[in-house]
Scaffold this motif. Structure first.
Motif, PDB file in Angstrom:
ATOM      1  N   ILE A 264       0.617  -1.237   0.097  1.00 46.61           N
ATOM      2  CA  ILE A 264      -0.067  -0.047  -0.022  1.00 46.61           C
ATOM      3  C   ILE A 264       0.819   1.292  -0.084  1.00 46.61           C
ATOM      4  O   ILE A 264       0.711   2.158  -0.653  1.00 46.61           O
ATOM      5  CB  ILE A 264      -0.754  -0.006   1.254  1.00 46.61           C
ATOM      6  N   ASP A 265       1.981   1.350   0.823  1.00 45.22           N
ATOM      7  CA  ASP A 265       2.901   2.437   1.078  1.00 45.22           C
ATOM      8  C   ASP A 265       3.730   2.601  -0.379  1.00 45.22           C
ATOM      9  O   ASP A 265       3.753   3.602  -1.133  1.00 45.22           O
ATOM     10  CB  ASP A 265       3.868   2.181   1.899  1.00 45.22           C
ATOM     11  N   THR A 266       3.901   1.562  -1.141  1.00 49.29           N
ATOM     12  CA  THR A 266       4.573   1.550  -2.324  1.00 49.29           C
ATOM     13  C   THR A 266       3.786   1.989  -3.528  1.00 49.29           C
ATOM     14  O   THR A 266       4.352   2.930  -4.362  1.00 49.29           O
ATOM     15  CB  THR A 266       5.160   0.032  -2.830  1.00 49.29           C
ATOM     16  N   LEU A 267       2.563   1.879  -3.387  1.00 53.02           N
ATOM     17  CA  LEU A 267       1.483   2.360  -4.406  1.00 53.02           C
ATOM     18  C   LEU A 267       0.787   3.382  -4.125  1.00 53.02           C
ATOM     19  O   LEU A 267      -0.130   3.849  -5.041  1.00 53.02           O
ATOM     20  CB  LEU A 267       0.556   1.025  -4.730  1.00 53.02           C
ATOM     21  N   GLU A 268       0.932   3.998  -2.913  1.00 55.95           N
ATOM     22  CA  GLU A 268       0.111   5.115  -2.537  1.00 55.95           C
ATOM     23  C   GLU A 268       0.052   6.305  -3.594  1.00 55.95           C
ATOM     24  O   GLU A 268      -1.124   6.715  -3.413  1.00 55.95           O
ATOM     25  CB  GLU A 268       0.847   5.874  -1.062  1.00 55.95           C
ATOM     26  N   ASN A 269       1.032   6.896  -4.218  1.00 55.08           N
ATOM     27  CA  ASN A 269       0.917   7.912  -5.192  1.00 55.08           C
ATOM     28  C   ASN A 269       0.186   7.360  -6.422  1.00 55.08           C
ATOM     29  O   ASN A 269      -0.211   8.218  -7.256  1.00 55.08           O
ATOM     30  CB  ASN A 269       2.129   8.360  -5.324  1.00 55.08           C
TER      31      ASN A 269
ATOM     32  N   PRO B  53       0.235  -9.035 -11.698  1.00 53.66           N
ATOM     33  CA  PRO B  53       1.150  -8.245 -12.648  1.00 53.66           C
ATOM     34  C   PRO B  53       1.652  -6.937 -12.063  1.00 53.66           C
ATOM     35  O   PRO B  53       2.868  -6.751 -12.335  1.00 53.66           O
ATOM     36  CB  PRO B  53       0.041  -8.092 -13.524  1.00 53.66           C
ATOM     37  N   ILE B  54       0.776  -6.470 -11.073  1.00 48.43           N
ATOM     38  CA  ILE B  54       1.359  -5.214 -10.206  1.00 48.43           C
ATOM     39  C   ILE B  54       2.206  -5.839  -9.236  1.00 48.43           C
ATOM     40  O   ILE B  54       3.541  -5.168  -8.832  1.00 48.43           O
ATOM     41  CB  ILE B  54       0.294  -4.438  -9.754  1.00 48.43           C
ATOM     42  N   THR B  55       1.391  -6.422  -8.096  1.00 49.64           N
ATOM     43  CA  THR B  55       1.975  -6.741  -6.902  1.00 49.64           C
ATOM     44  C   THR B  55       3.584  -7.630  -6.933  1.00 49.64           C
ATOM     45  O   THR B  55       4.065  -7.538  -6.027  1.00 49.64           O
ATOM     46  CB  THR B  55       1.193  -7.471  -5.938  1.00 49.64           C
ATOM     47  N   LYS B  56       3.697  -8.411  -7.865  1.00 45.78           N
ATOM     48  CA  LYS B  56       4.999  -9.200  -8.062  1.00 45.78           C
ATOM     49  C   LYS B  56       5.959  -8.525  -9.089  1.00 45.78           C
ATOM     50  O   LYS B  56       6.912  -9.284  -9.490  1.00 45.78           O
ATOM     51  CB  LYS B  56       4.421 -10.627  -8.786  1.00 45.78           C
ATOM     52  N   ALA B  57       5.471  -7.507  -9.635  1.00 47.72           N
ATOM     53  CA  ALA B  57       6.353  -6.649 -10.575  1.00 47.72           C
ATOM     54  C   ALA B  57       7.676  -6.364  -9.698  1.00 47.72           C
ATOM     55  O   ALA B  57       7.688  -6.106  -8.632  1.00 47.72           O
ATOM     56  CB  ALA B  57       5.751  -5.500 -11.126  1.00 47.72           C
ATOM     57  N   GLU B  58       8.709  -6.011 -10.607  1.00 45.04           N
ATOM     58  CA  GLU B  58      10.195  -5.646 -10.086  1.00 45.04           C
ATOM     59  C   GLU B  58       9.842  -4.197  -9.552  1.00 45.04           C
ATOM     60  O   GLU B  58      10.163  -3.616  -8.327  1.00 45.04           O
ATOM     61  CB  GLU B  58      11.053  -5.559 -10.993  1.00 45.04           C
ATOM     62  N   ASN B  59       9.068  -3.317 -10.313  1.00 45.26           N
ATOM     63  CA  ASN B  59       8.632  -1.995  -9.717  1.00 45.26           C
ATOM     64  C   ASN B  59       7.120  -1.677  -9.735  1.00 45.26           C
ATOM     65  O   ASN B  59       6.597  -1.270 -10.674  1.00 45.26           O
ATOM     66  CB  ASN B  59       9.112  -0.990 -10.591  1.00 45.26           C
ATOM     67  N   PRO B  60       6.233  -2.246  -8.779  1.00 44.49           N
ATOM     68  CA  PRO B  60       5.020  -2.454  -9.009  1.00 44.49           C
ATOM     69  C   PRO B  60       4.412  -0.767  -9.101  1.00 44.49           C
ATOM     70  O   PRO B  60       3.430  -0.776  -9.778  1.00 44.49           O
ATOM     71  CB  PRO B  60       4.658  -2.642  -7.409  1.00 44.49           C
TER      72      PRO B  60
ATOM     73  N   GLN C 188       5.644   1.578 -11.082  1.00 44.83           N
ATOM     74  CA  GLN C 188       5.592   2.010 -12.380  1.00 44.83           C
ATOM     75  C   GLN C 188       4.624   1.114 -13.016  1.00 44.83           C
ATOM     76  O   GLN C 188       4.307   1.616 -14.159  1.00 44.83           O
ATOM     77  CB  GLN C 188       7.062   1.654 -12.695  1.00 44.83           C
ATOM     78  N   LEU C 189       4.499  -0.002 -12.728  1.00 46.03           N
ATOM     79  CA  LEU C 189       3.518  -0.843 -13.562  1.00 46.03           C
ATOM     80  C   LEU C 189       2.034  -0.489 -13.384  1.00 46.03           C
ATOM     81  O   LEU C 189       1.578  -0.391 -14.339  1.00 46.03           O
ATOM     82  CB  LEU C 189       3.659  -2.261 -13.029  1.00 46.03           C
ATOM     83  N   ALA C 190       1.900  -0.002 -12.029  1.00 50.86           N
ATOM     84  CA  ALA C 190       0.604   0.617 -11.948  1.00 50.86           C
ATOM     85  C   ALA C 190       0.216   1.671 -12.789  1.00 50.86           C
ATOM     86  O   ALA C 190      -0.755   2.062 -13.208  1.00 50.86           O
ATOM     87  CB  ALA C 190       0.137   0.576 -10.425  1.00 50.86           C
TER      88      ALA C 190
ATOM     89  N   ASN D 174       1.747   2.653 -15.443  1.00 49.53           N
ATOM     90  CA  ASN D 174       1.634   2.214 -16.844  1.00 49.53           C
ATOM     91  C   ASN D 174       0.220   2.037 -16.998  1.00 49.53           C
ATOM     92  O   ASN D 174      -0.256   2.112 -18.159  1.00 49.53           O
ATOM     93  CB  ASN D 174       2.324   1.059 -17.178  1.00 49.53           C
ATOM     94  N   ILE D 175      -0.320   0.914 -16.314  1.00 46.85           N
ATOM     95  CA  ILE D 175      -1.835   0.587 -16.509  1.00 46.85           C
ATOM     96  C   ILE D 175      -2.588   1.704 -16.363  1.00 46.85           C
ATOM     97  O   ILE D 175      -3.562   1.857 -17.173  1.00 46.85           O
ATOM     98  CB  ILE D 175      -2.173  -0.501 -15.286  1.00 46.85           C
ATOM     99  N   VAL D 176      -2.459   2.668 -15.570  1.00 50.07           N
ATOM    100  CA  VAL D 176      -3.336   4.019 -15.453  1.00 50.07           C
ATOM    101  C   VAL D 176      -3.254   4.723 -16.782  1.00 50.07           C
ATOM    102  O   VAL D 176      -4.358   5.036 -17.251  1.00 50.07           O
ATOM    103  CB  VAL D 176      -2.791   4.830 -14.111  1.00 50.07           C
ATOM    104  N   ASN D 177      -2.155   4.784 -17.151  1.00 52.36           N
ATOM    105  CA  ASN D 177      -1.996   5.458 -18.604  1.00 52.36           C
ATOM    106  C   ASN D 177      -2.563   4.836 -19.625  1.00 52.36           C
ATOM    107  O   ASN D 177      -3.166   5.366 -20.419  1.00 52.36           O
ATOM    108  CB  ASN D 177      -0.500   5.871 -18.763  1.00 52.36           C
ATOM    109  N   GLU D 178      -2.514   3.379 -19.585  1.00 54.93           N
ATOM    110  CA  GLU D 178      -3.226   2.622 -20.738  1.00 54.93           C
ATOM    111  C   GLU D 178      -4.691   2.657 -20.797  1.00 54.93           C
ATOM    112  O   GLU D 178      -5.187   3.159 -21.756  1.00 54.93           O
ATOM    113  CB  GLU D 178      -3.033   1.153 -20.670  1.00 54.93           C
ATOM    114  N   ILE D 179      -5.051   2.767 -19.282  1.00 50.26           N
ATOM    115  CA  ILE D 179      -6.769   2.844 -19.393  1.00 50.26           C
ATOM    116  C   ILE D 179      -7.171   4.511 -19.793  1.00 50.26           C
ATOM    117  O   ILE D 179      -8.011   4.539 -20.568  1.00 50.26           O
ATOM    118  CB  ILE D 179      -7.066   2.910 -17.748  1.00 50.26           C
ATOM    119  N   ALA D 180      -6.391   5.667 -19.509  1.00 51.42           N
ATOM    120  CA  ALA D 180      -6.719   6.678 -19.799  1.00 51.42           C
ATOM    121  C   ALA D 180      -6.696   7.173 -21.515  1.00 51.42           C
ATOM    122  O   ALA D 180      -7.022   7.831 -21.949  1.00 51.42           O
ATOM    123  CB  ALA D 180      -5.816   7.759 -19.132  1.00 51.42           C
ATOM    124  N   ASN D 181      -5.700   6.239 -21.906  1.00 52.71           N
ATOM    125  CA  ASN D 181      -5.549   6.524 -23.480  1.00 52.71           C
ATOM    126  C   ASN D 181      -6.241   5.323 -24.273  1.00 52.71           C
ATOM    127  O   ASN D 181      -6.053   5.160 -25.520  1.00 52.71           O
ATOM    128  CB  ASN D 181      -4.185   6.250 -23.901  1.00 52.71           C
TER     129      ASN D 181
END
Length: 238
Positions: A24-29, A217-224, A226-228, A230-237
């Motif tokens: 949660i702390d990692t993905l907070e922003n 795909p997010i929680t097991k990623a090397e950089n959760p 950044q992947l989150a 990327n997905i937010v941007n994919e949704i937006a576009n």
């Protein structure tokens, strides 16, 4: 343009509170909505829900209530008192679903808070057509999901959980305002895990999904984070 953060739900798929807190702390922003499922809720005795409230995050309580009507509506009232944003029940008998919808409305009004969204689980995304045949159901996963979505709408709950593979058909049958929550969403190239019916985030949004649930795909990623993002941007576009 769609706000991707309003659409993405990250599933906390660990049974340890410290790891959940770290995630949660990692993905907070990058993430505003988190899903607390059965494993996580039982293992931590609800501590993760309390932590998410402290952080000001929206909570998807995914406990999939499925019992006799009186027990289900009592559980819904308890979840409303916990001030969750969205919760799941199984699509079951009409009376049980009606009682859940009424209980949520009454409890929220009594507490003077916003009523949580209630969605019904149609067909688990881990199930295939053969799995349904094995338990004596002669419908396809799509046919059963659409039928149960119509029942859920008739009973007065807010929406359903379904595979994004059939979400466009459910939108067509139940209308654009009927909430659709789609698990089993995987970015292109991601491992499917135990999900058998998956699509990409952009495809799911284009099919009419309101909310996308992404876990490993997010929680097991090397950089959760950044992947989150990327997905937010994919949704937006999309």
């Amino acid at each position: 343009m769609v706000n991707g953060k309003d659409k993405l739900i990250v599933a906390i798929d660990t049974n340890e509170f410290d790891k959940a807190k770290e995630l949660i702390d990692t993905l907070e922003n990058e993430v505003d909505i988190f899903k607390v499922g059965l494993e996580q809720y039982v293992a931590t005795r609800g501590k993760t829900v309390d932590y998410l409230k402290e952080k000001g995050k929206k909570i998807f309580l995914d406990l999939k209530f499925h019992d006799i009507p009186n027990t289900m509506q009592s559980a819904v009232r308890a979840a409303v008192r916990d001030n969750v944003w969205l919760m799941t029940i199984h699509v079951s008998d009409m009376e049980g679903m009606r009682q859940c919808a009424l209980a949520a409305k009454e409890e929220a009004e009594k507490l003077n808070i916003e009523k949580p969204i209630i969605v019904g689980v149609t067909v688990l995304t881990s199930l295939s057509n053969k799995d349904l045949q094995d338990i004596g159901c002669n419908m396809t996963t799509e046919e059963l999901a659409i039928k149960r979505a119509k029942l859920a709408k008739e009973a007065g709950i807010d929406g359903i959980v379904c595979s994004a593979q059939e979400v466009d058909k459910i939108v067509e049958a139940c209308g654009k305002d009927f909430v659709t929550v789609c698990p089993g969403v995987r970015p292109a190239g991601a491992d499917k895990g135990d999900q058998k019916r998956v699509v990409t985030p952009a495809d799911a949004i284009n099919k009419g999904a309101h909310y996308l649930v992404v876990g490993r795909p997010i929680t097991k990623a090397e950089n959760p984070a950044q992947l989150a993002k990327n997905i937010v941007n994919e949704i937006a576009n999309a």
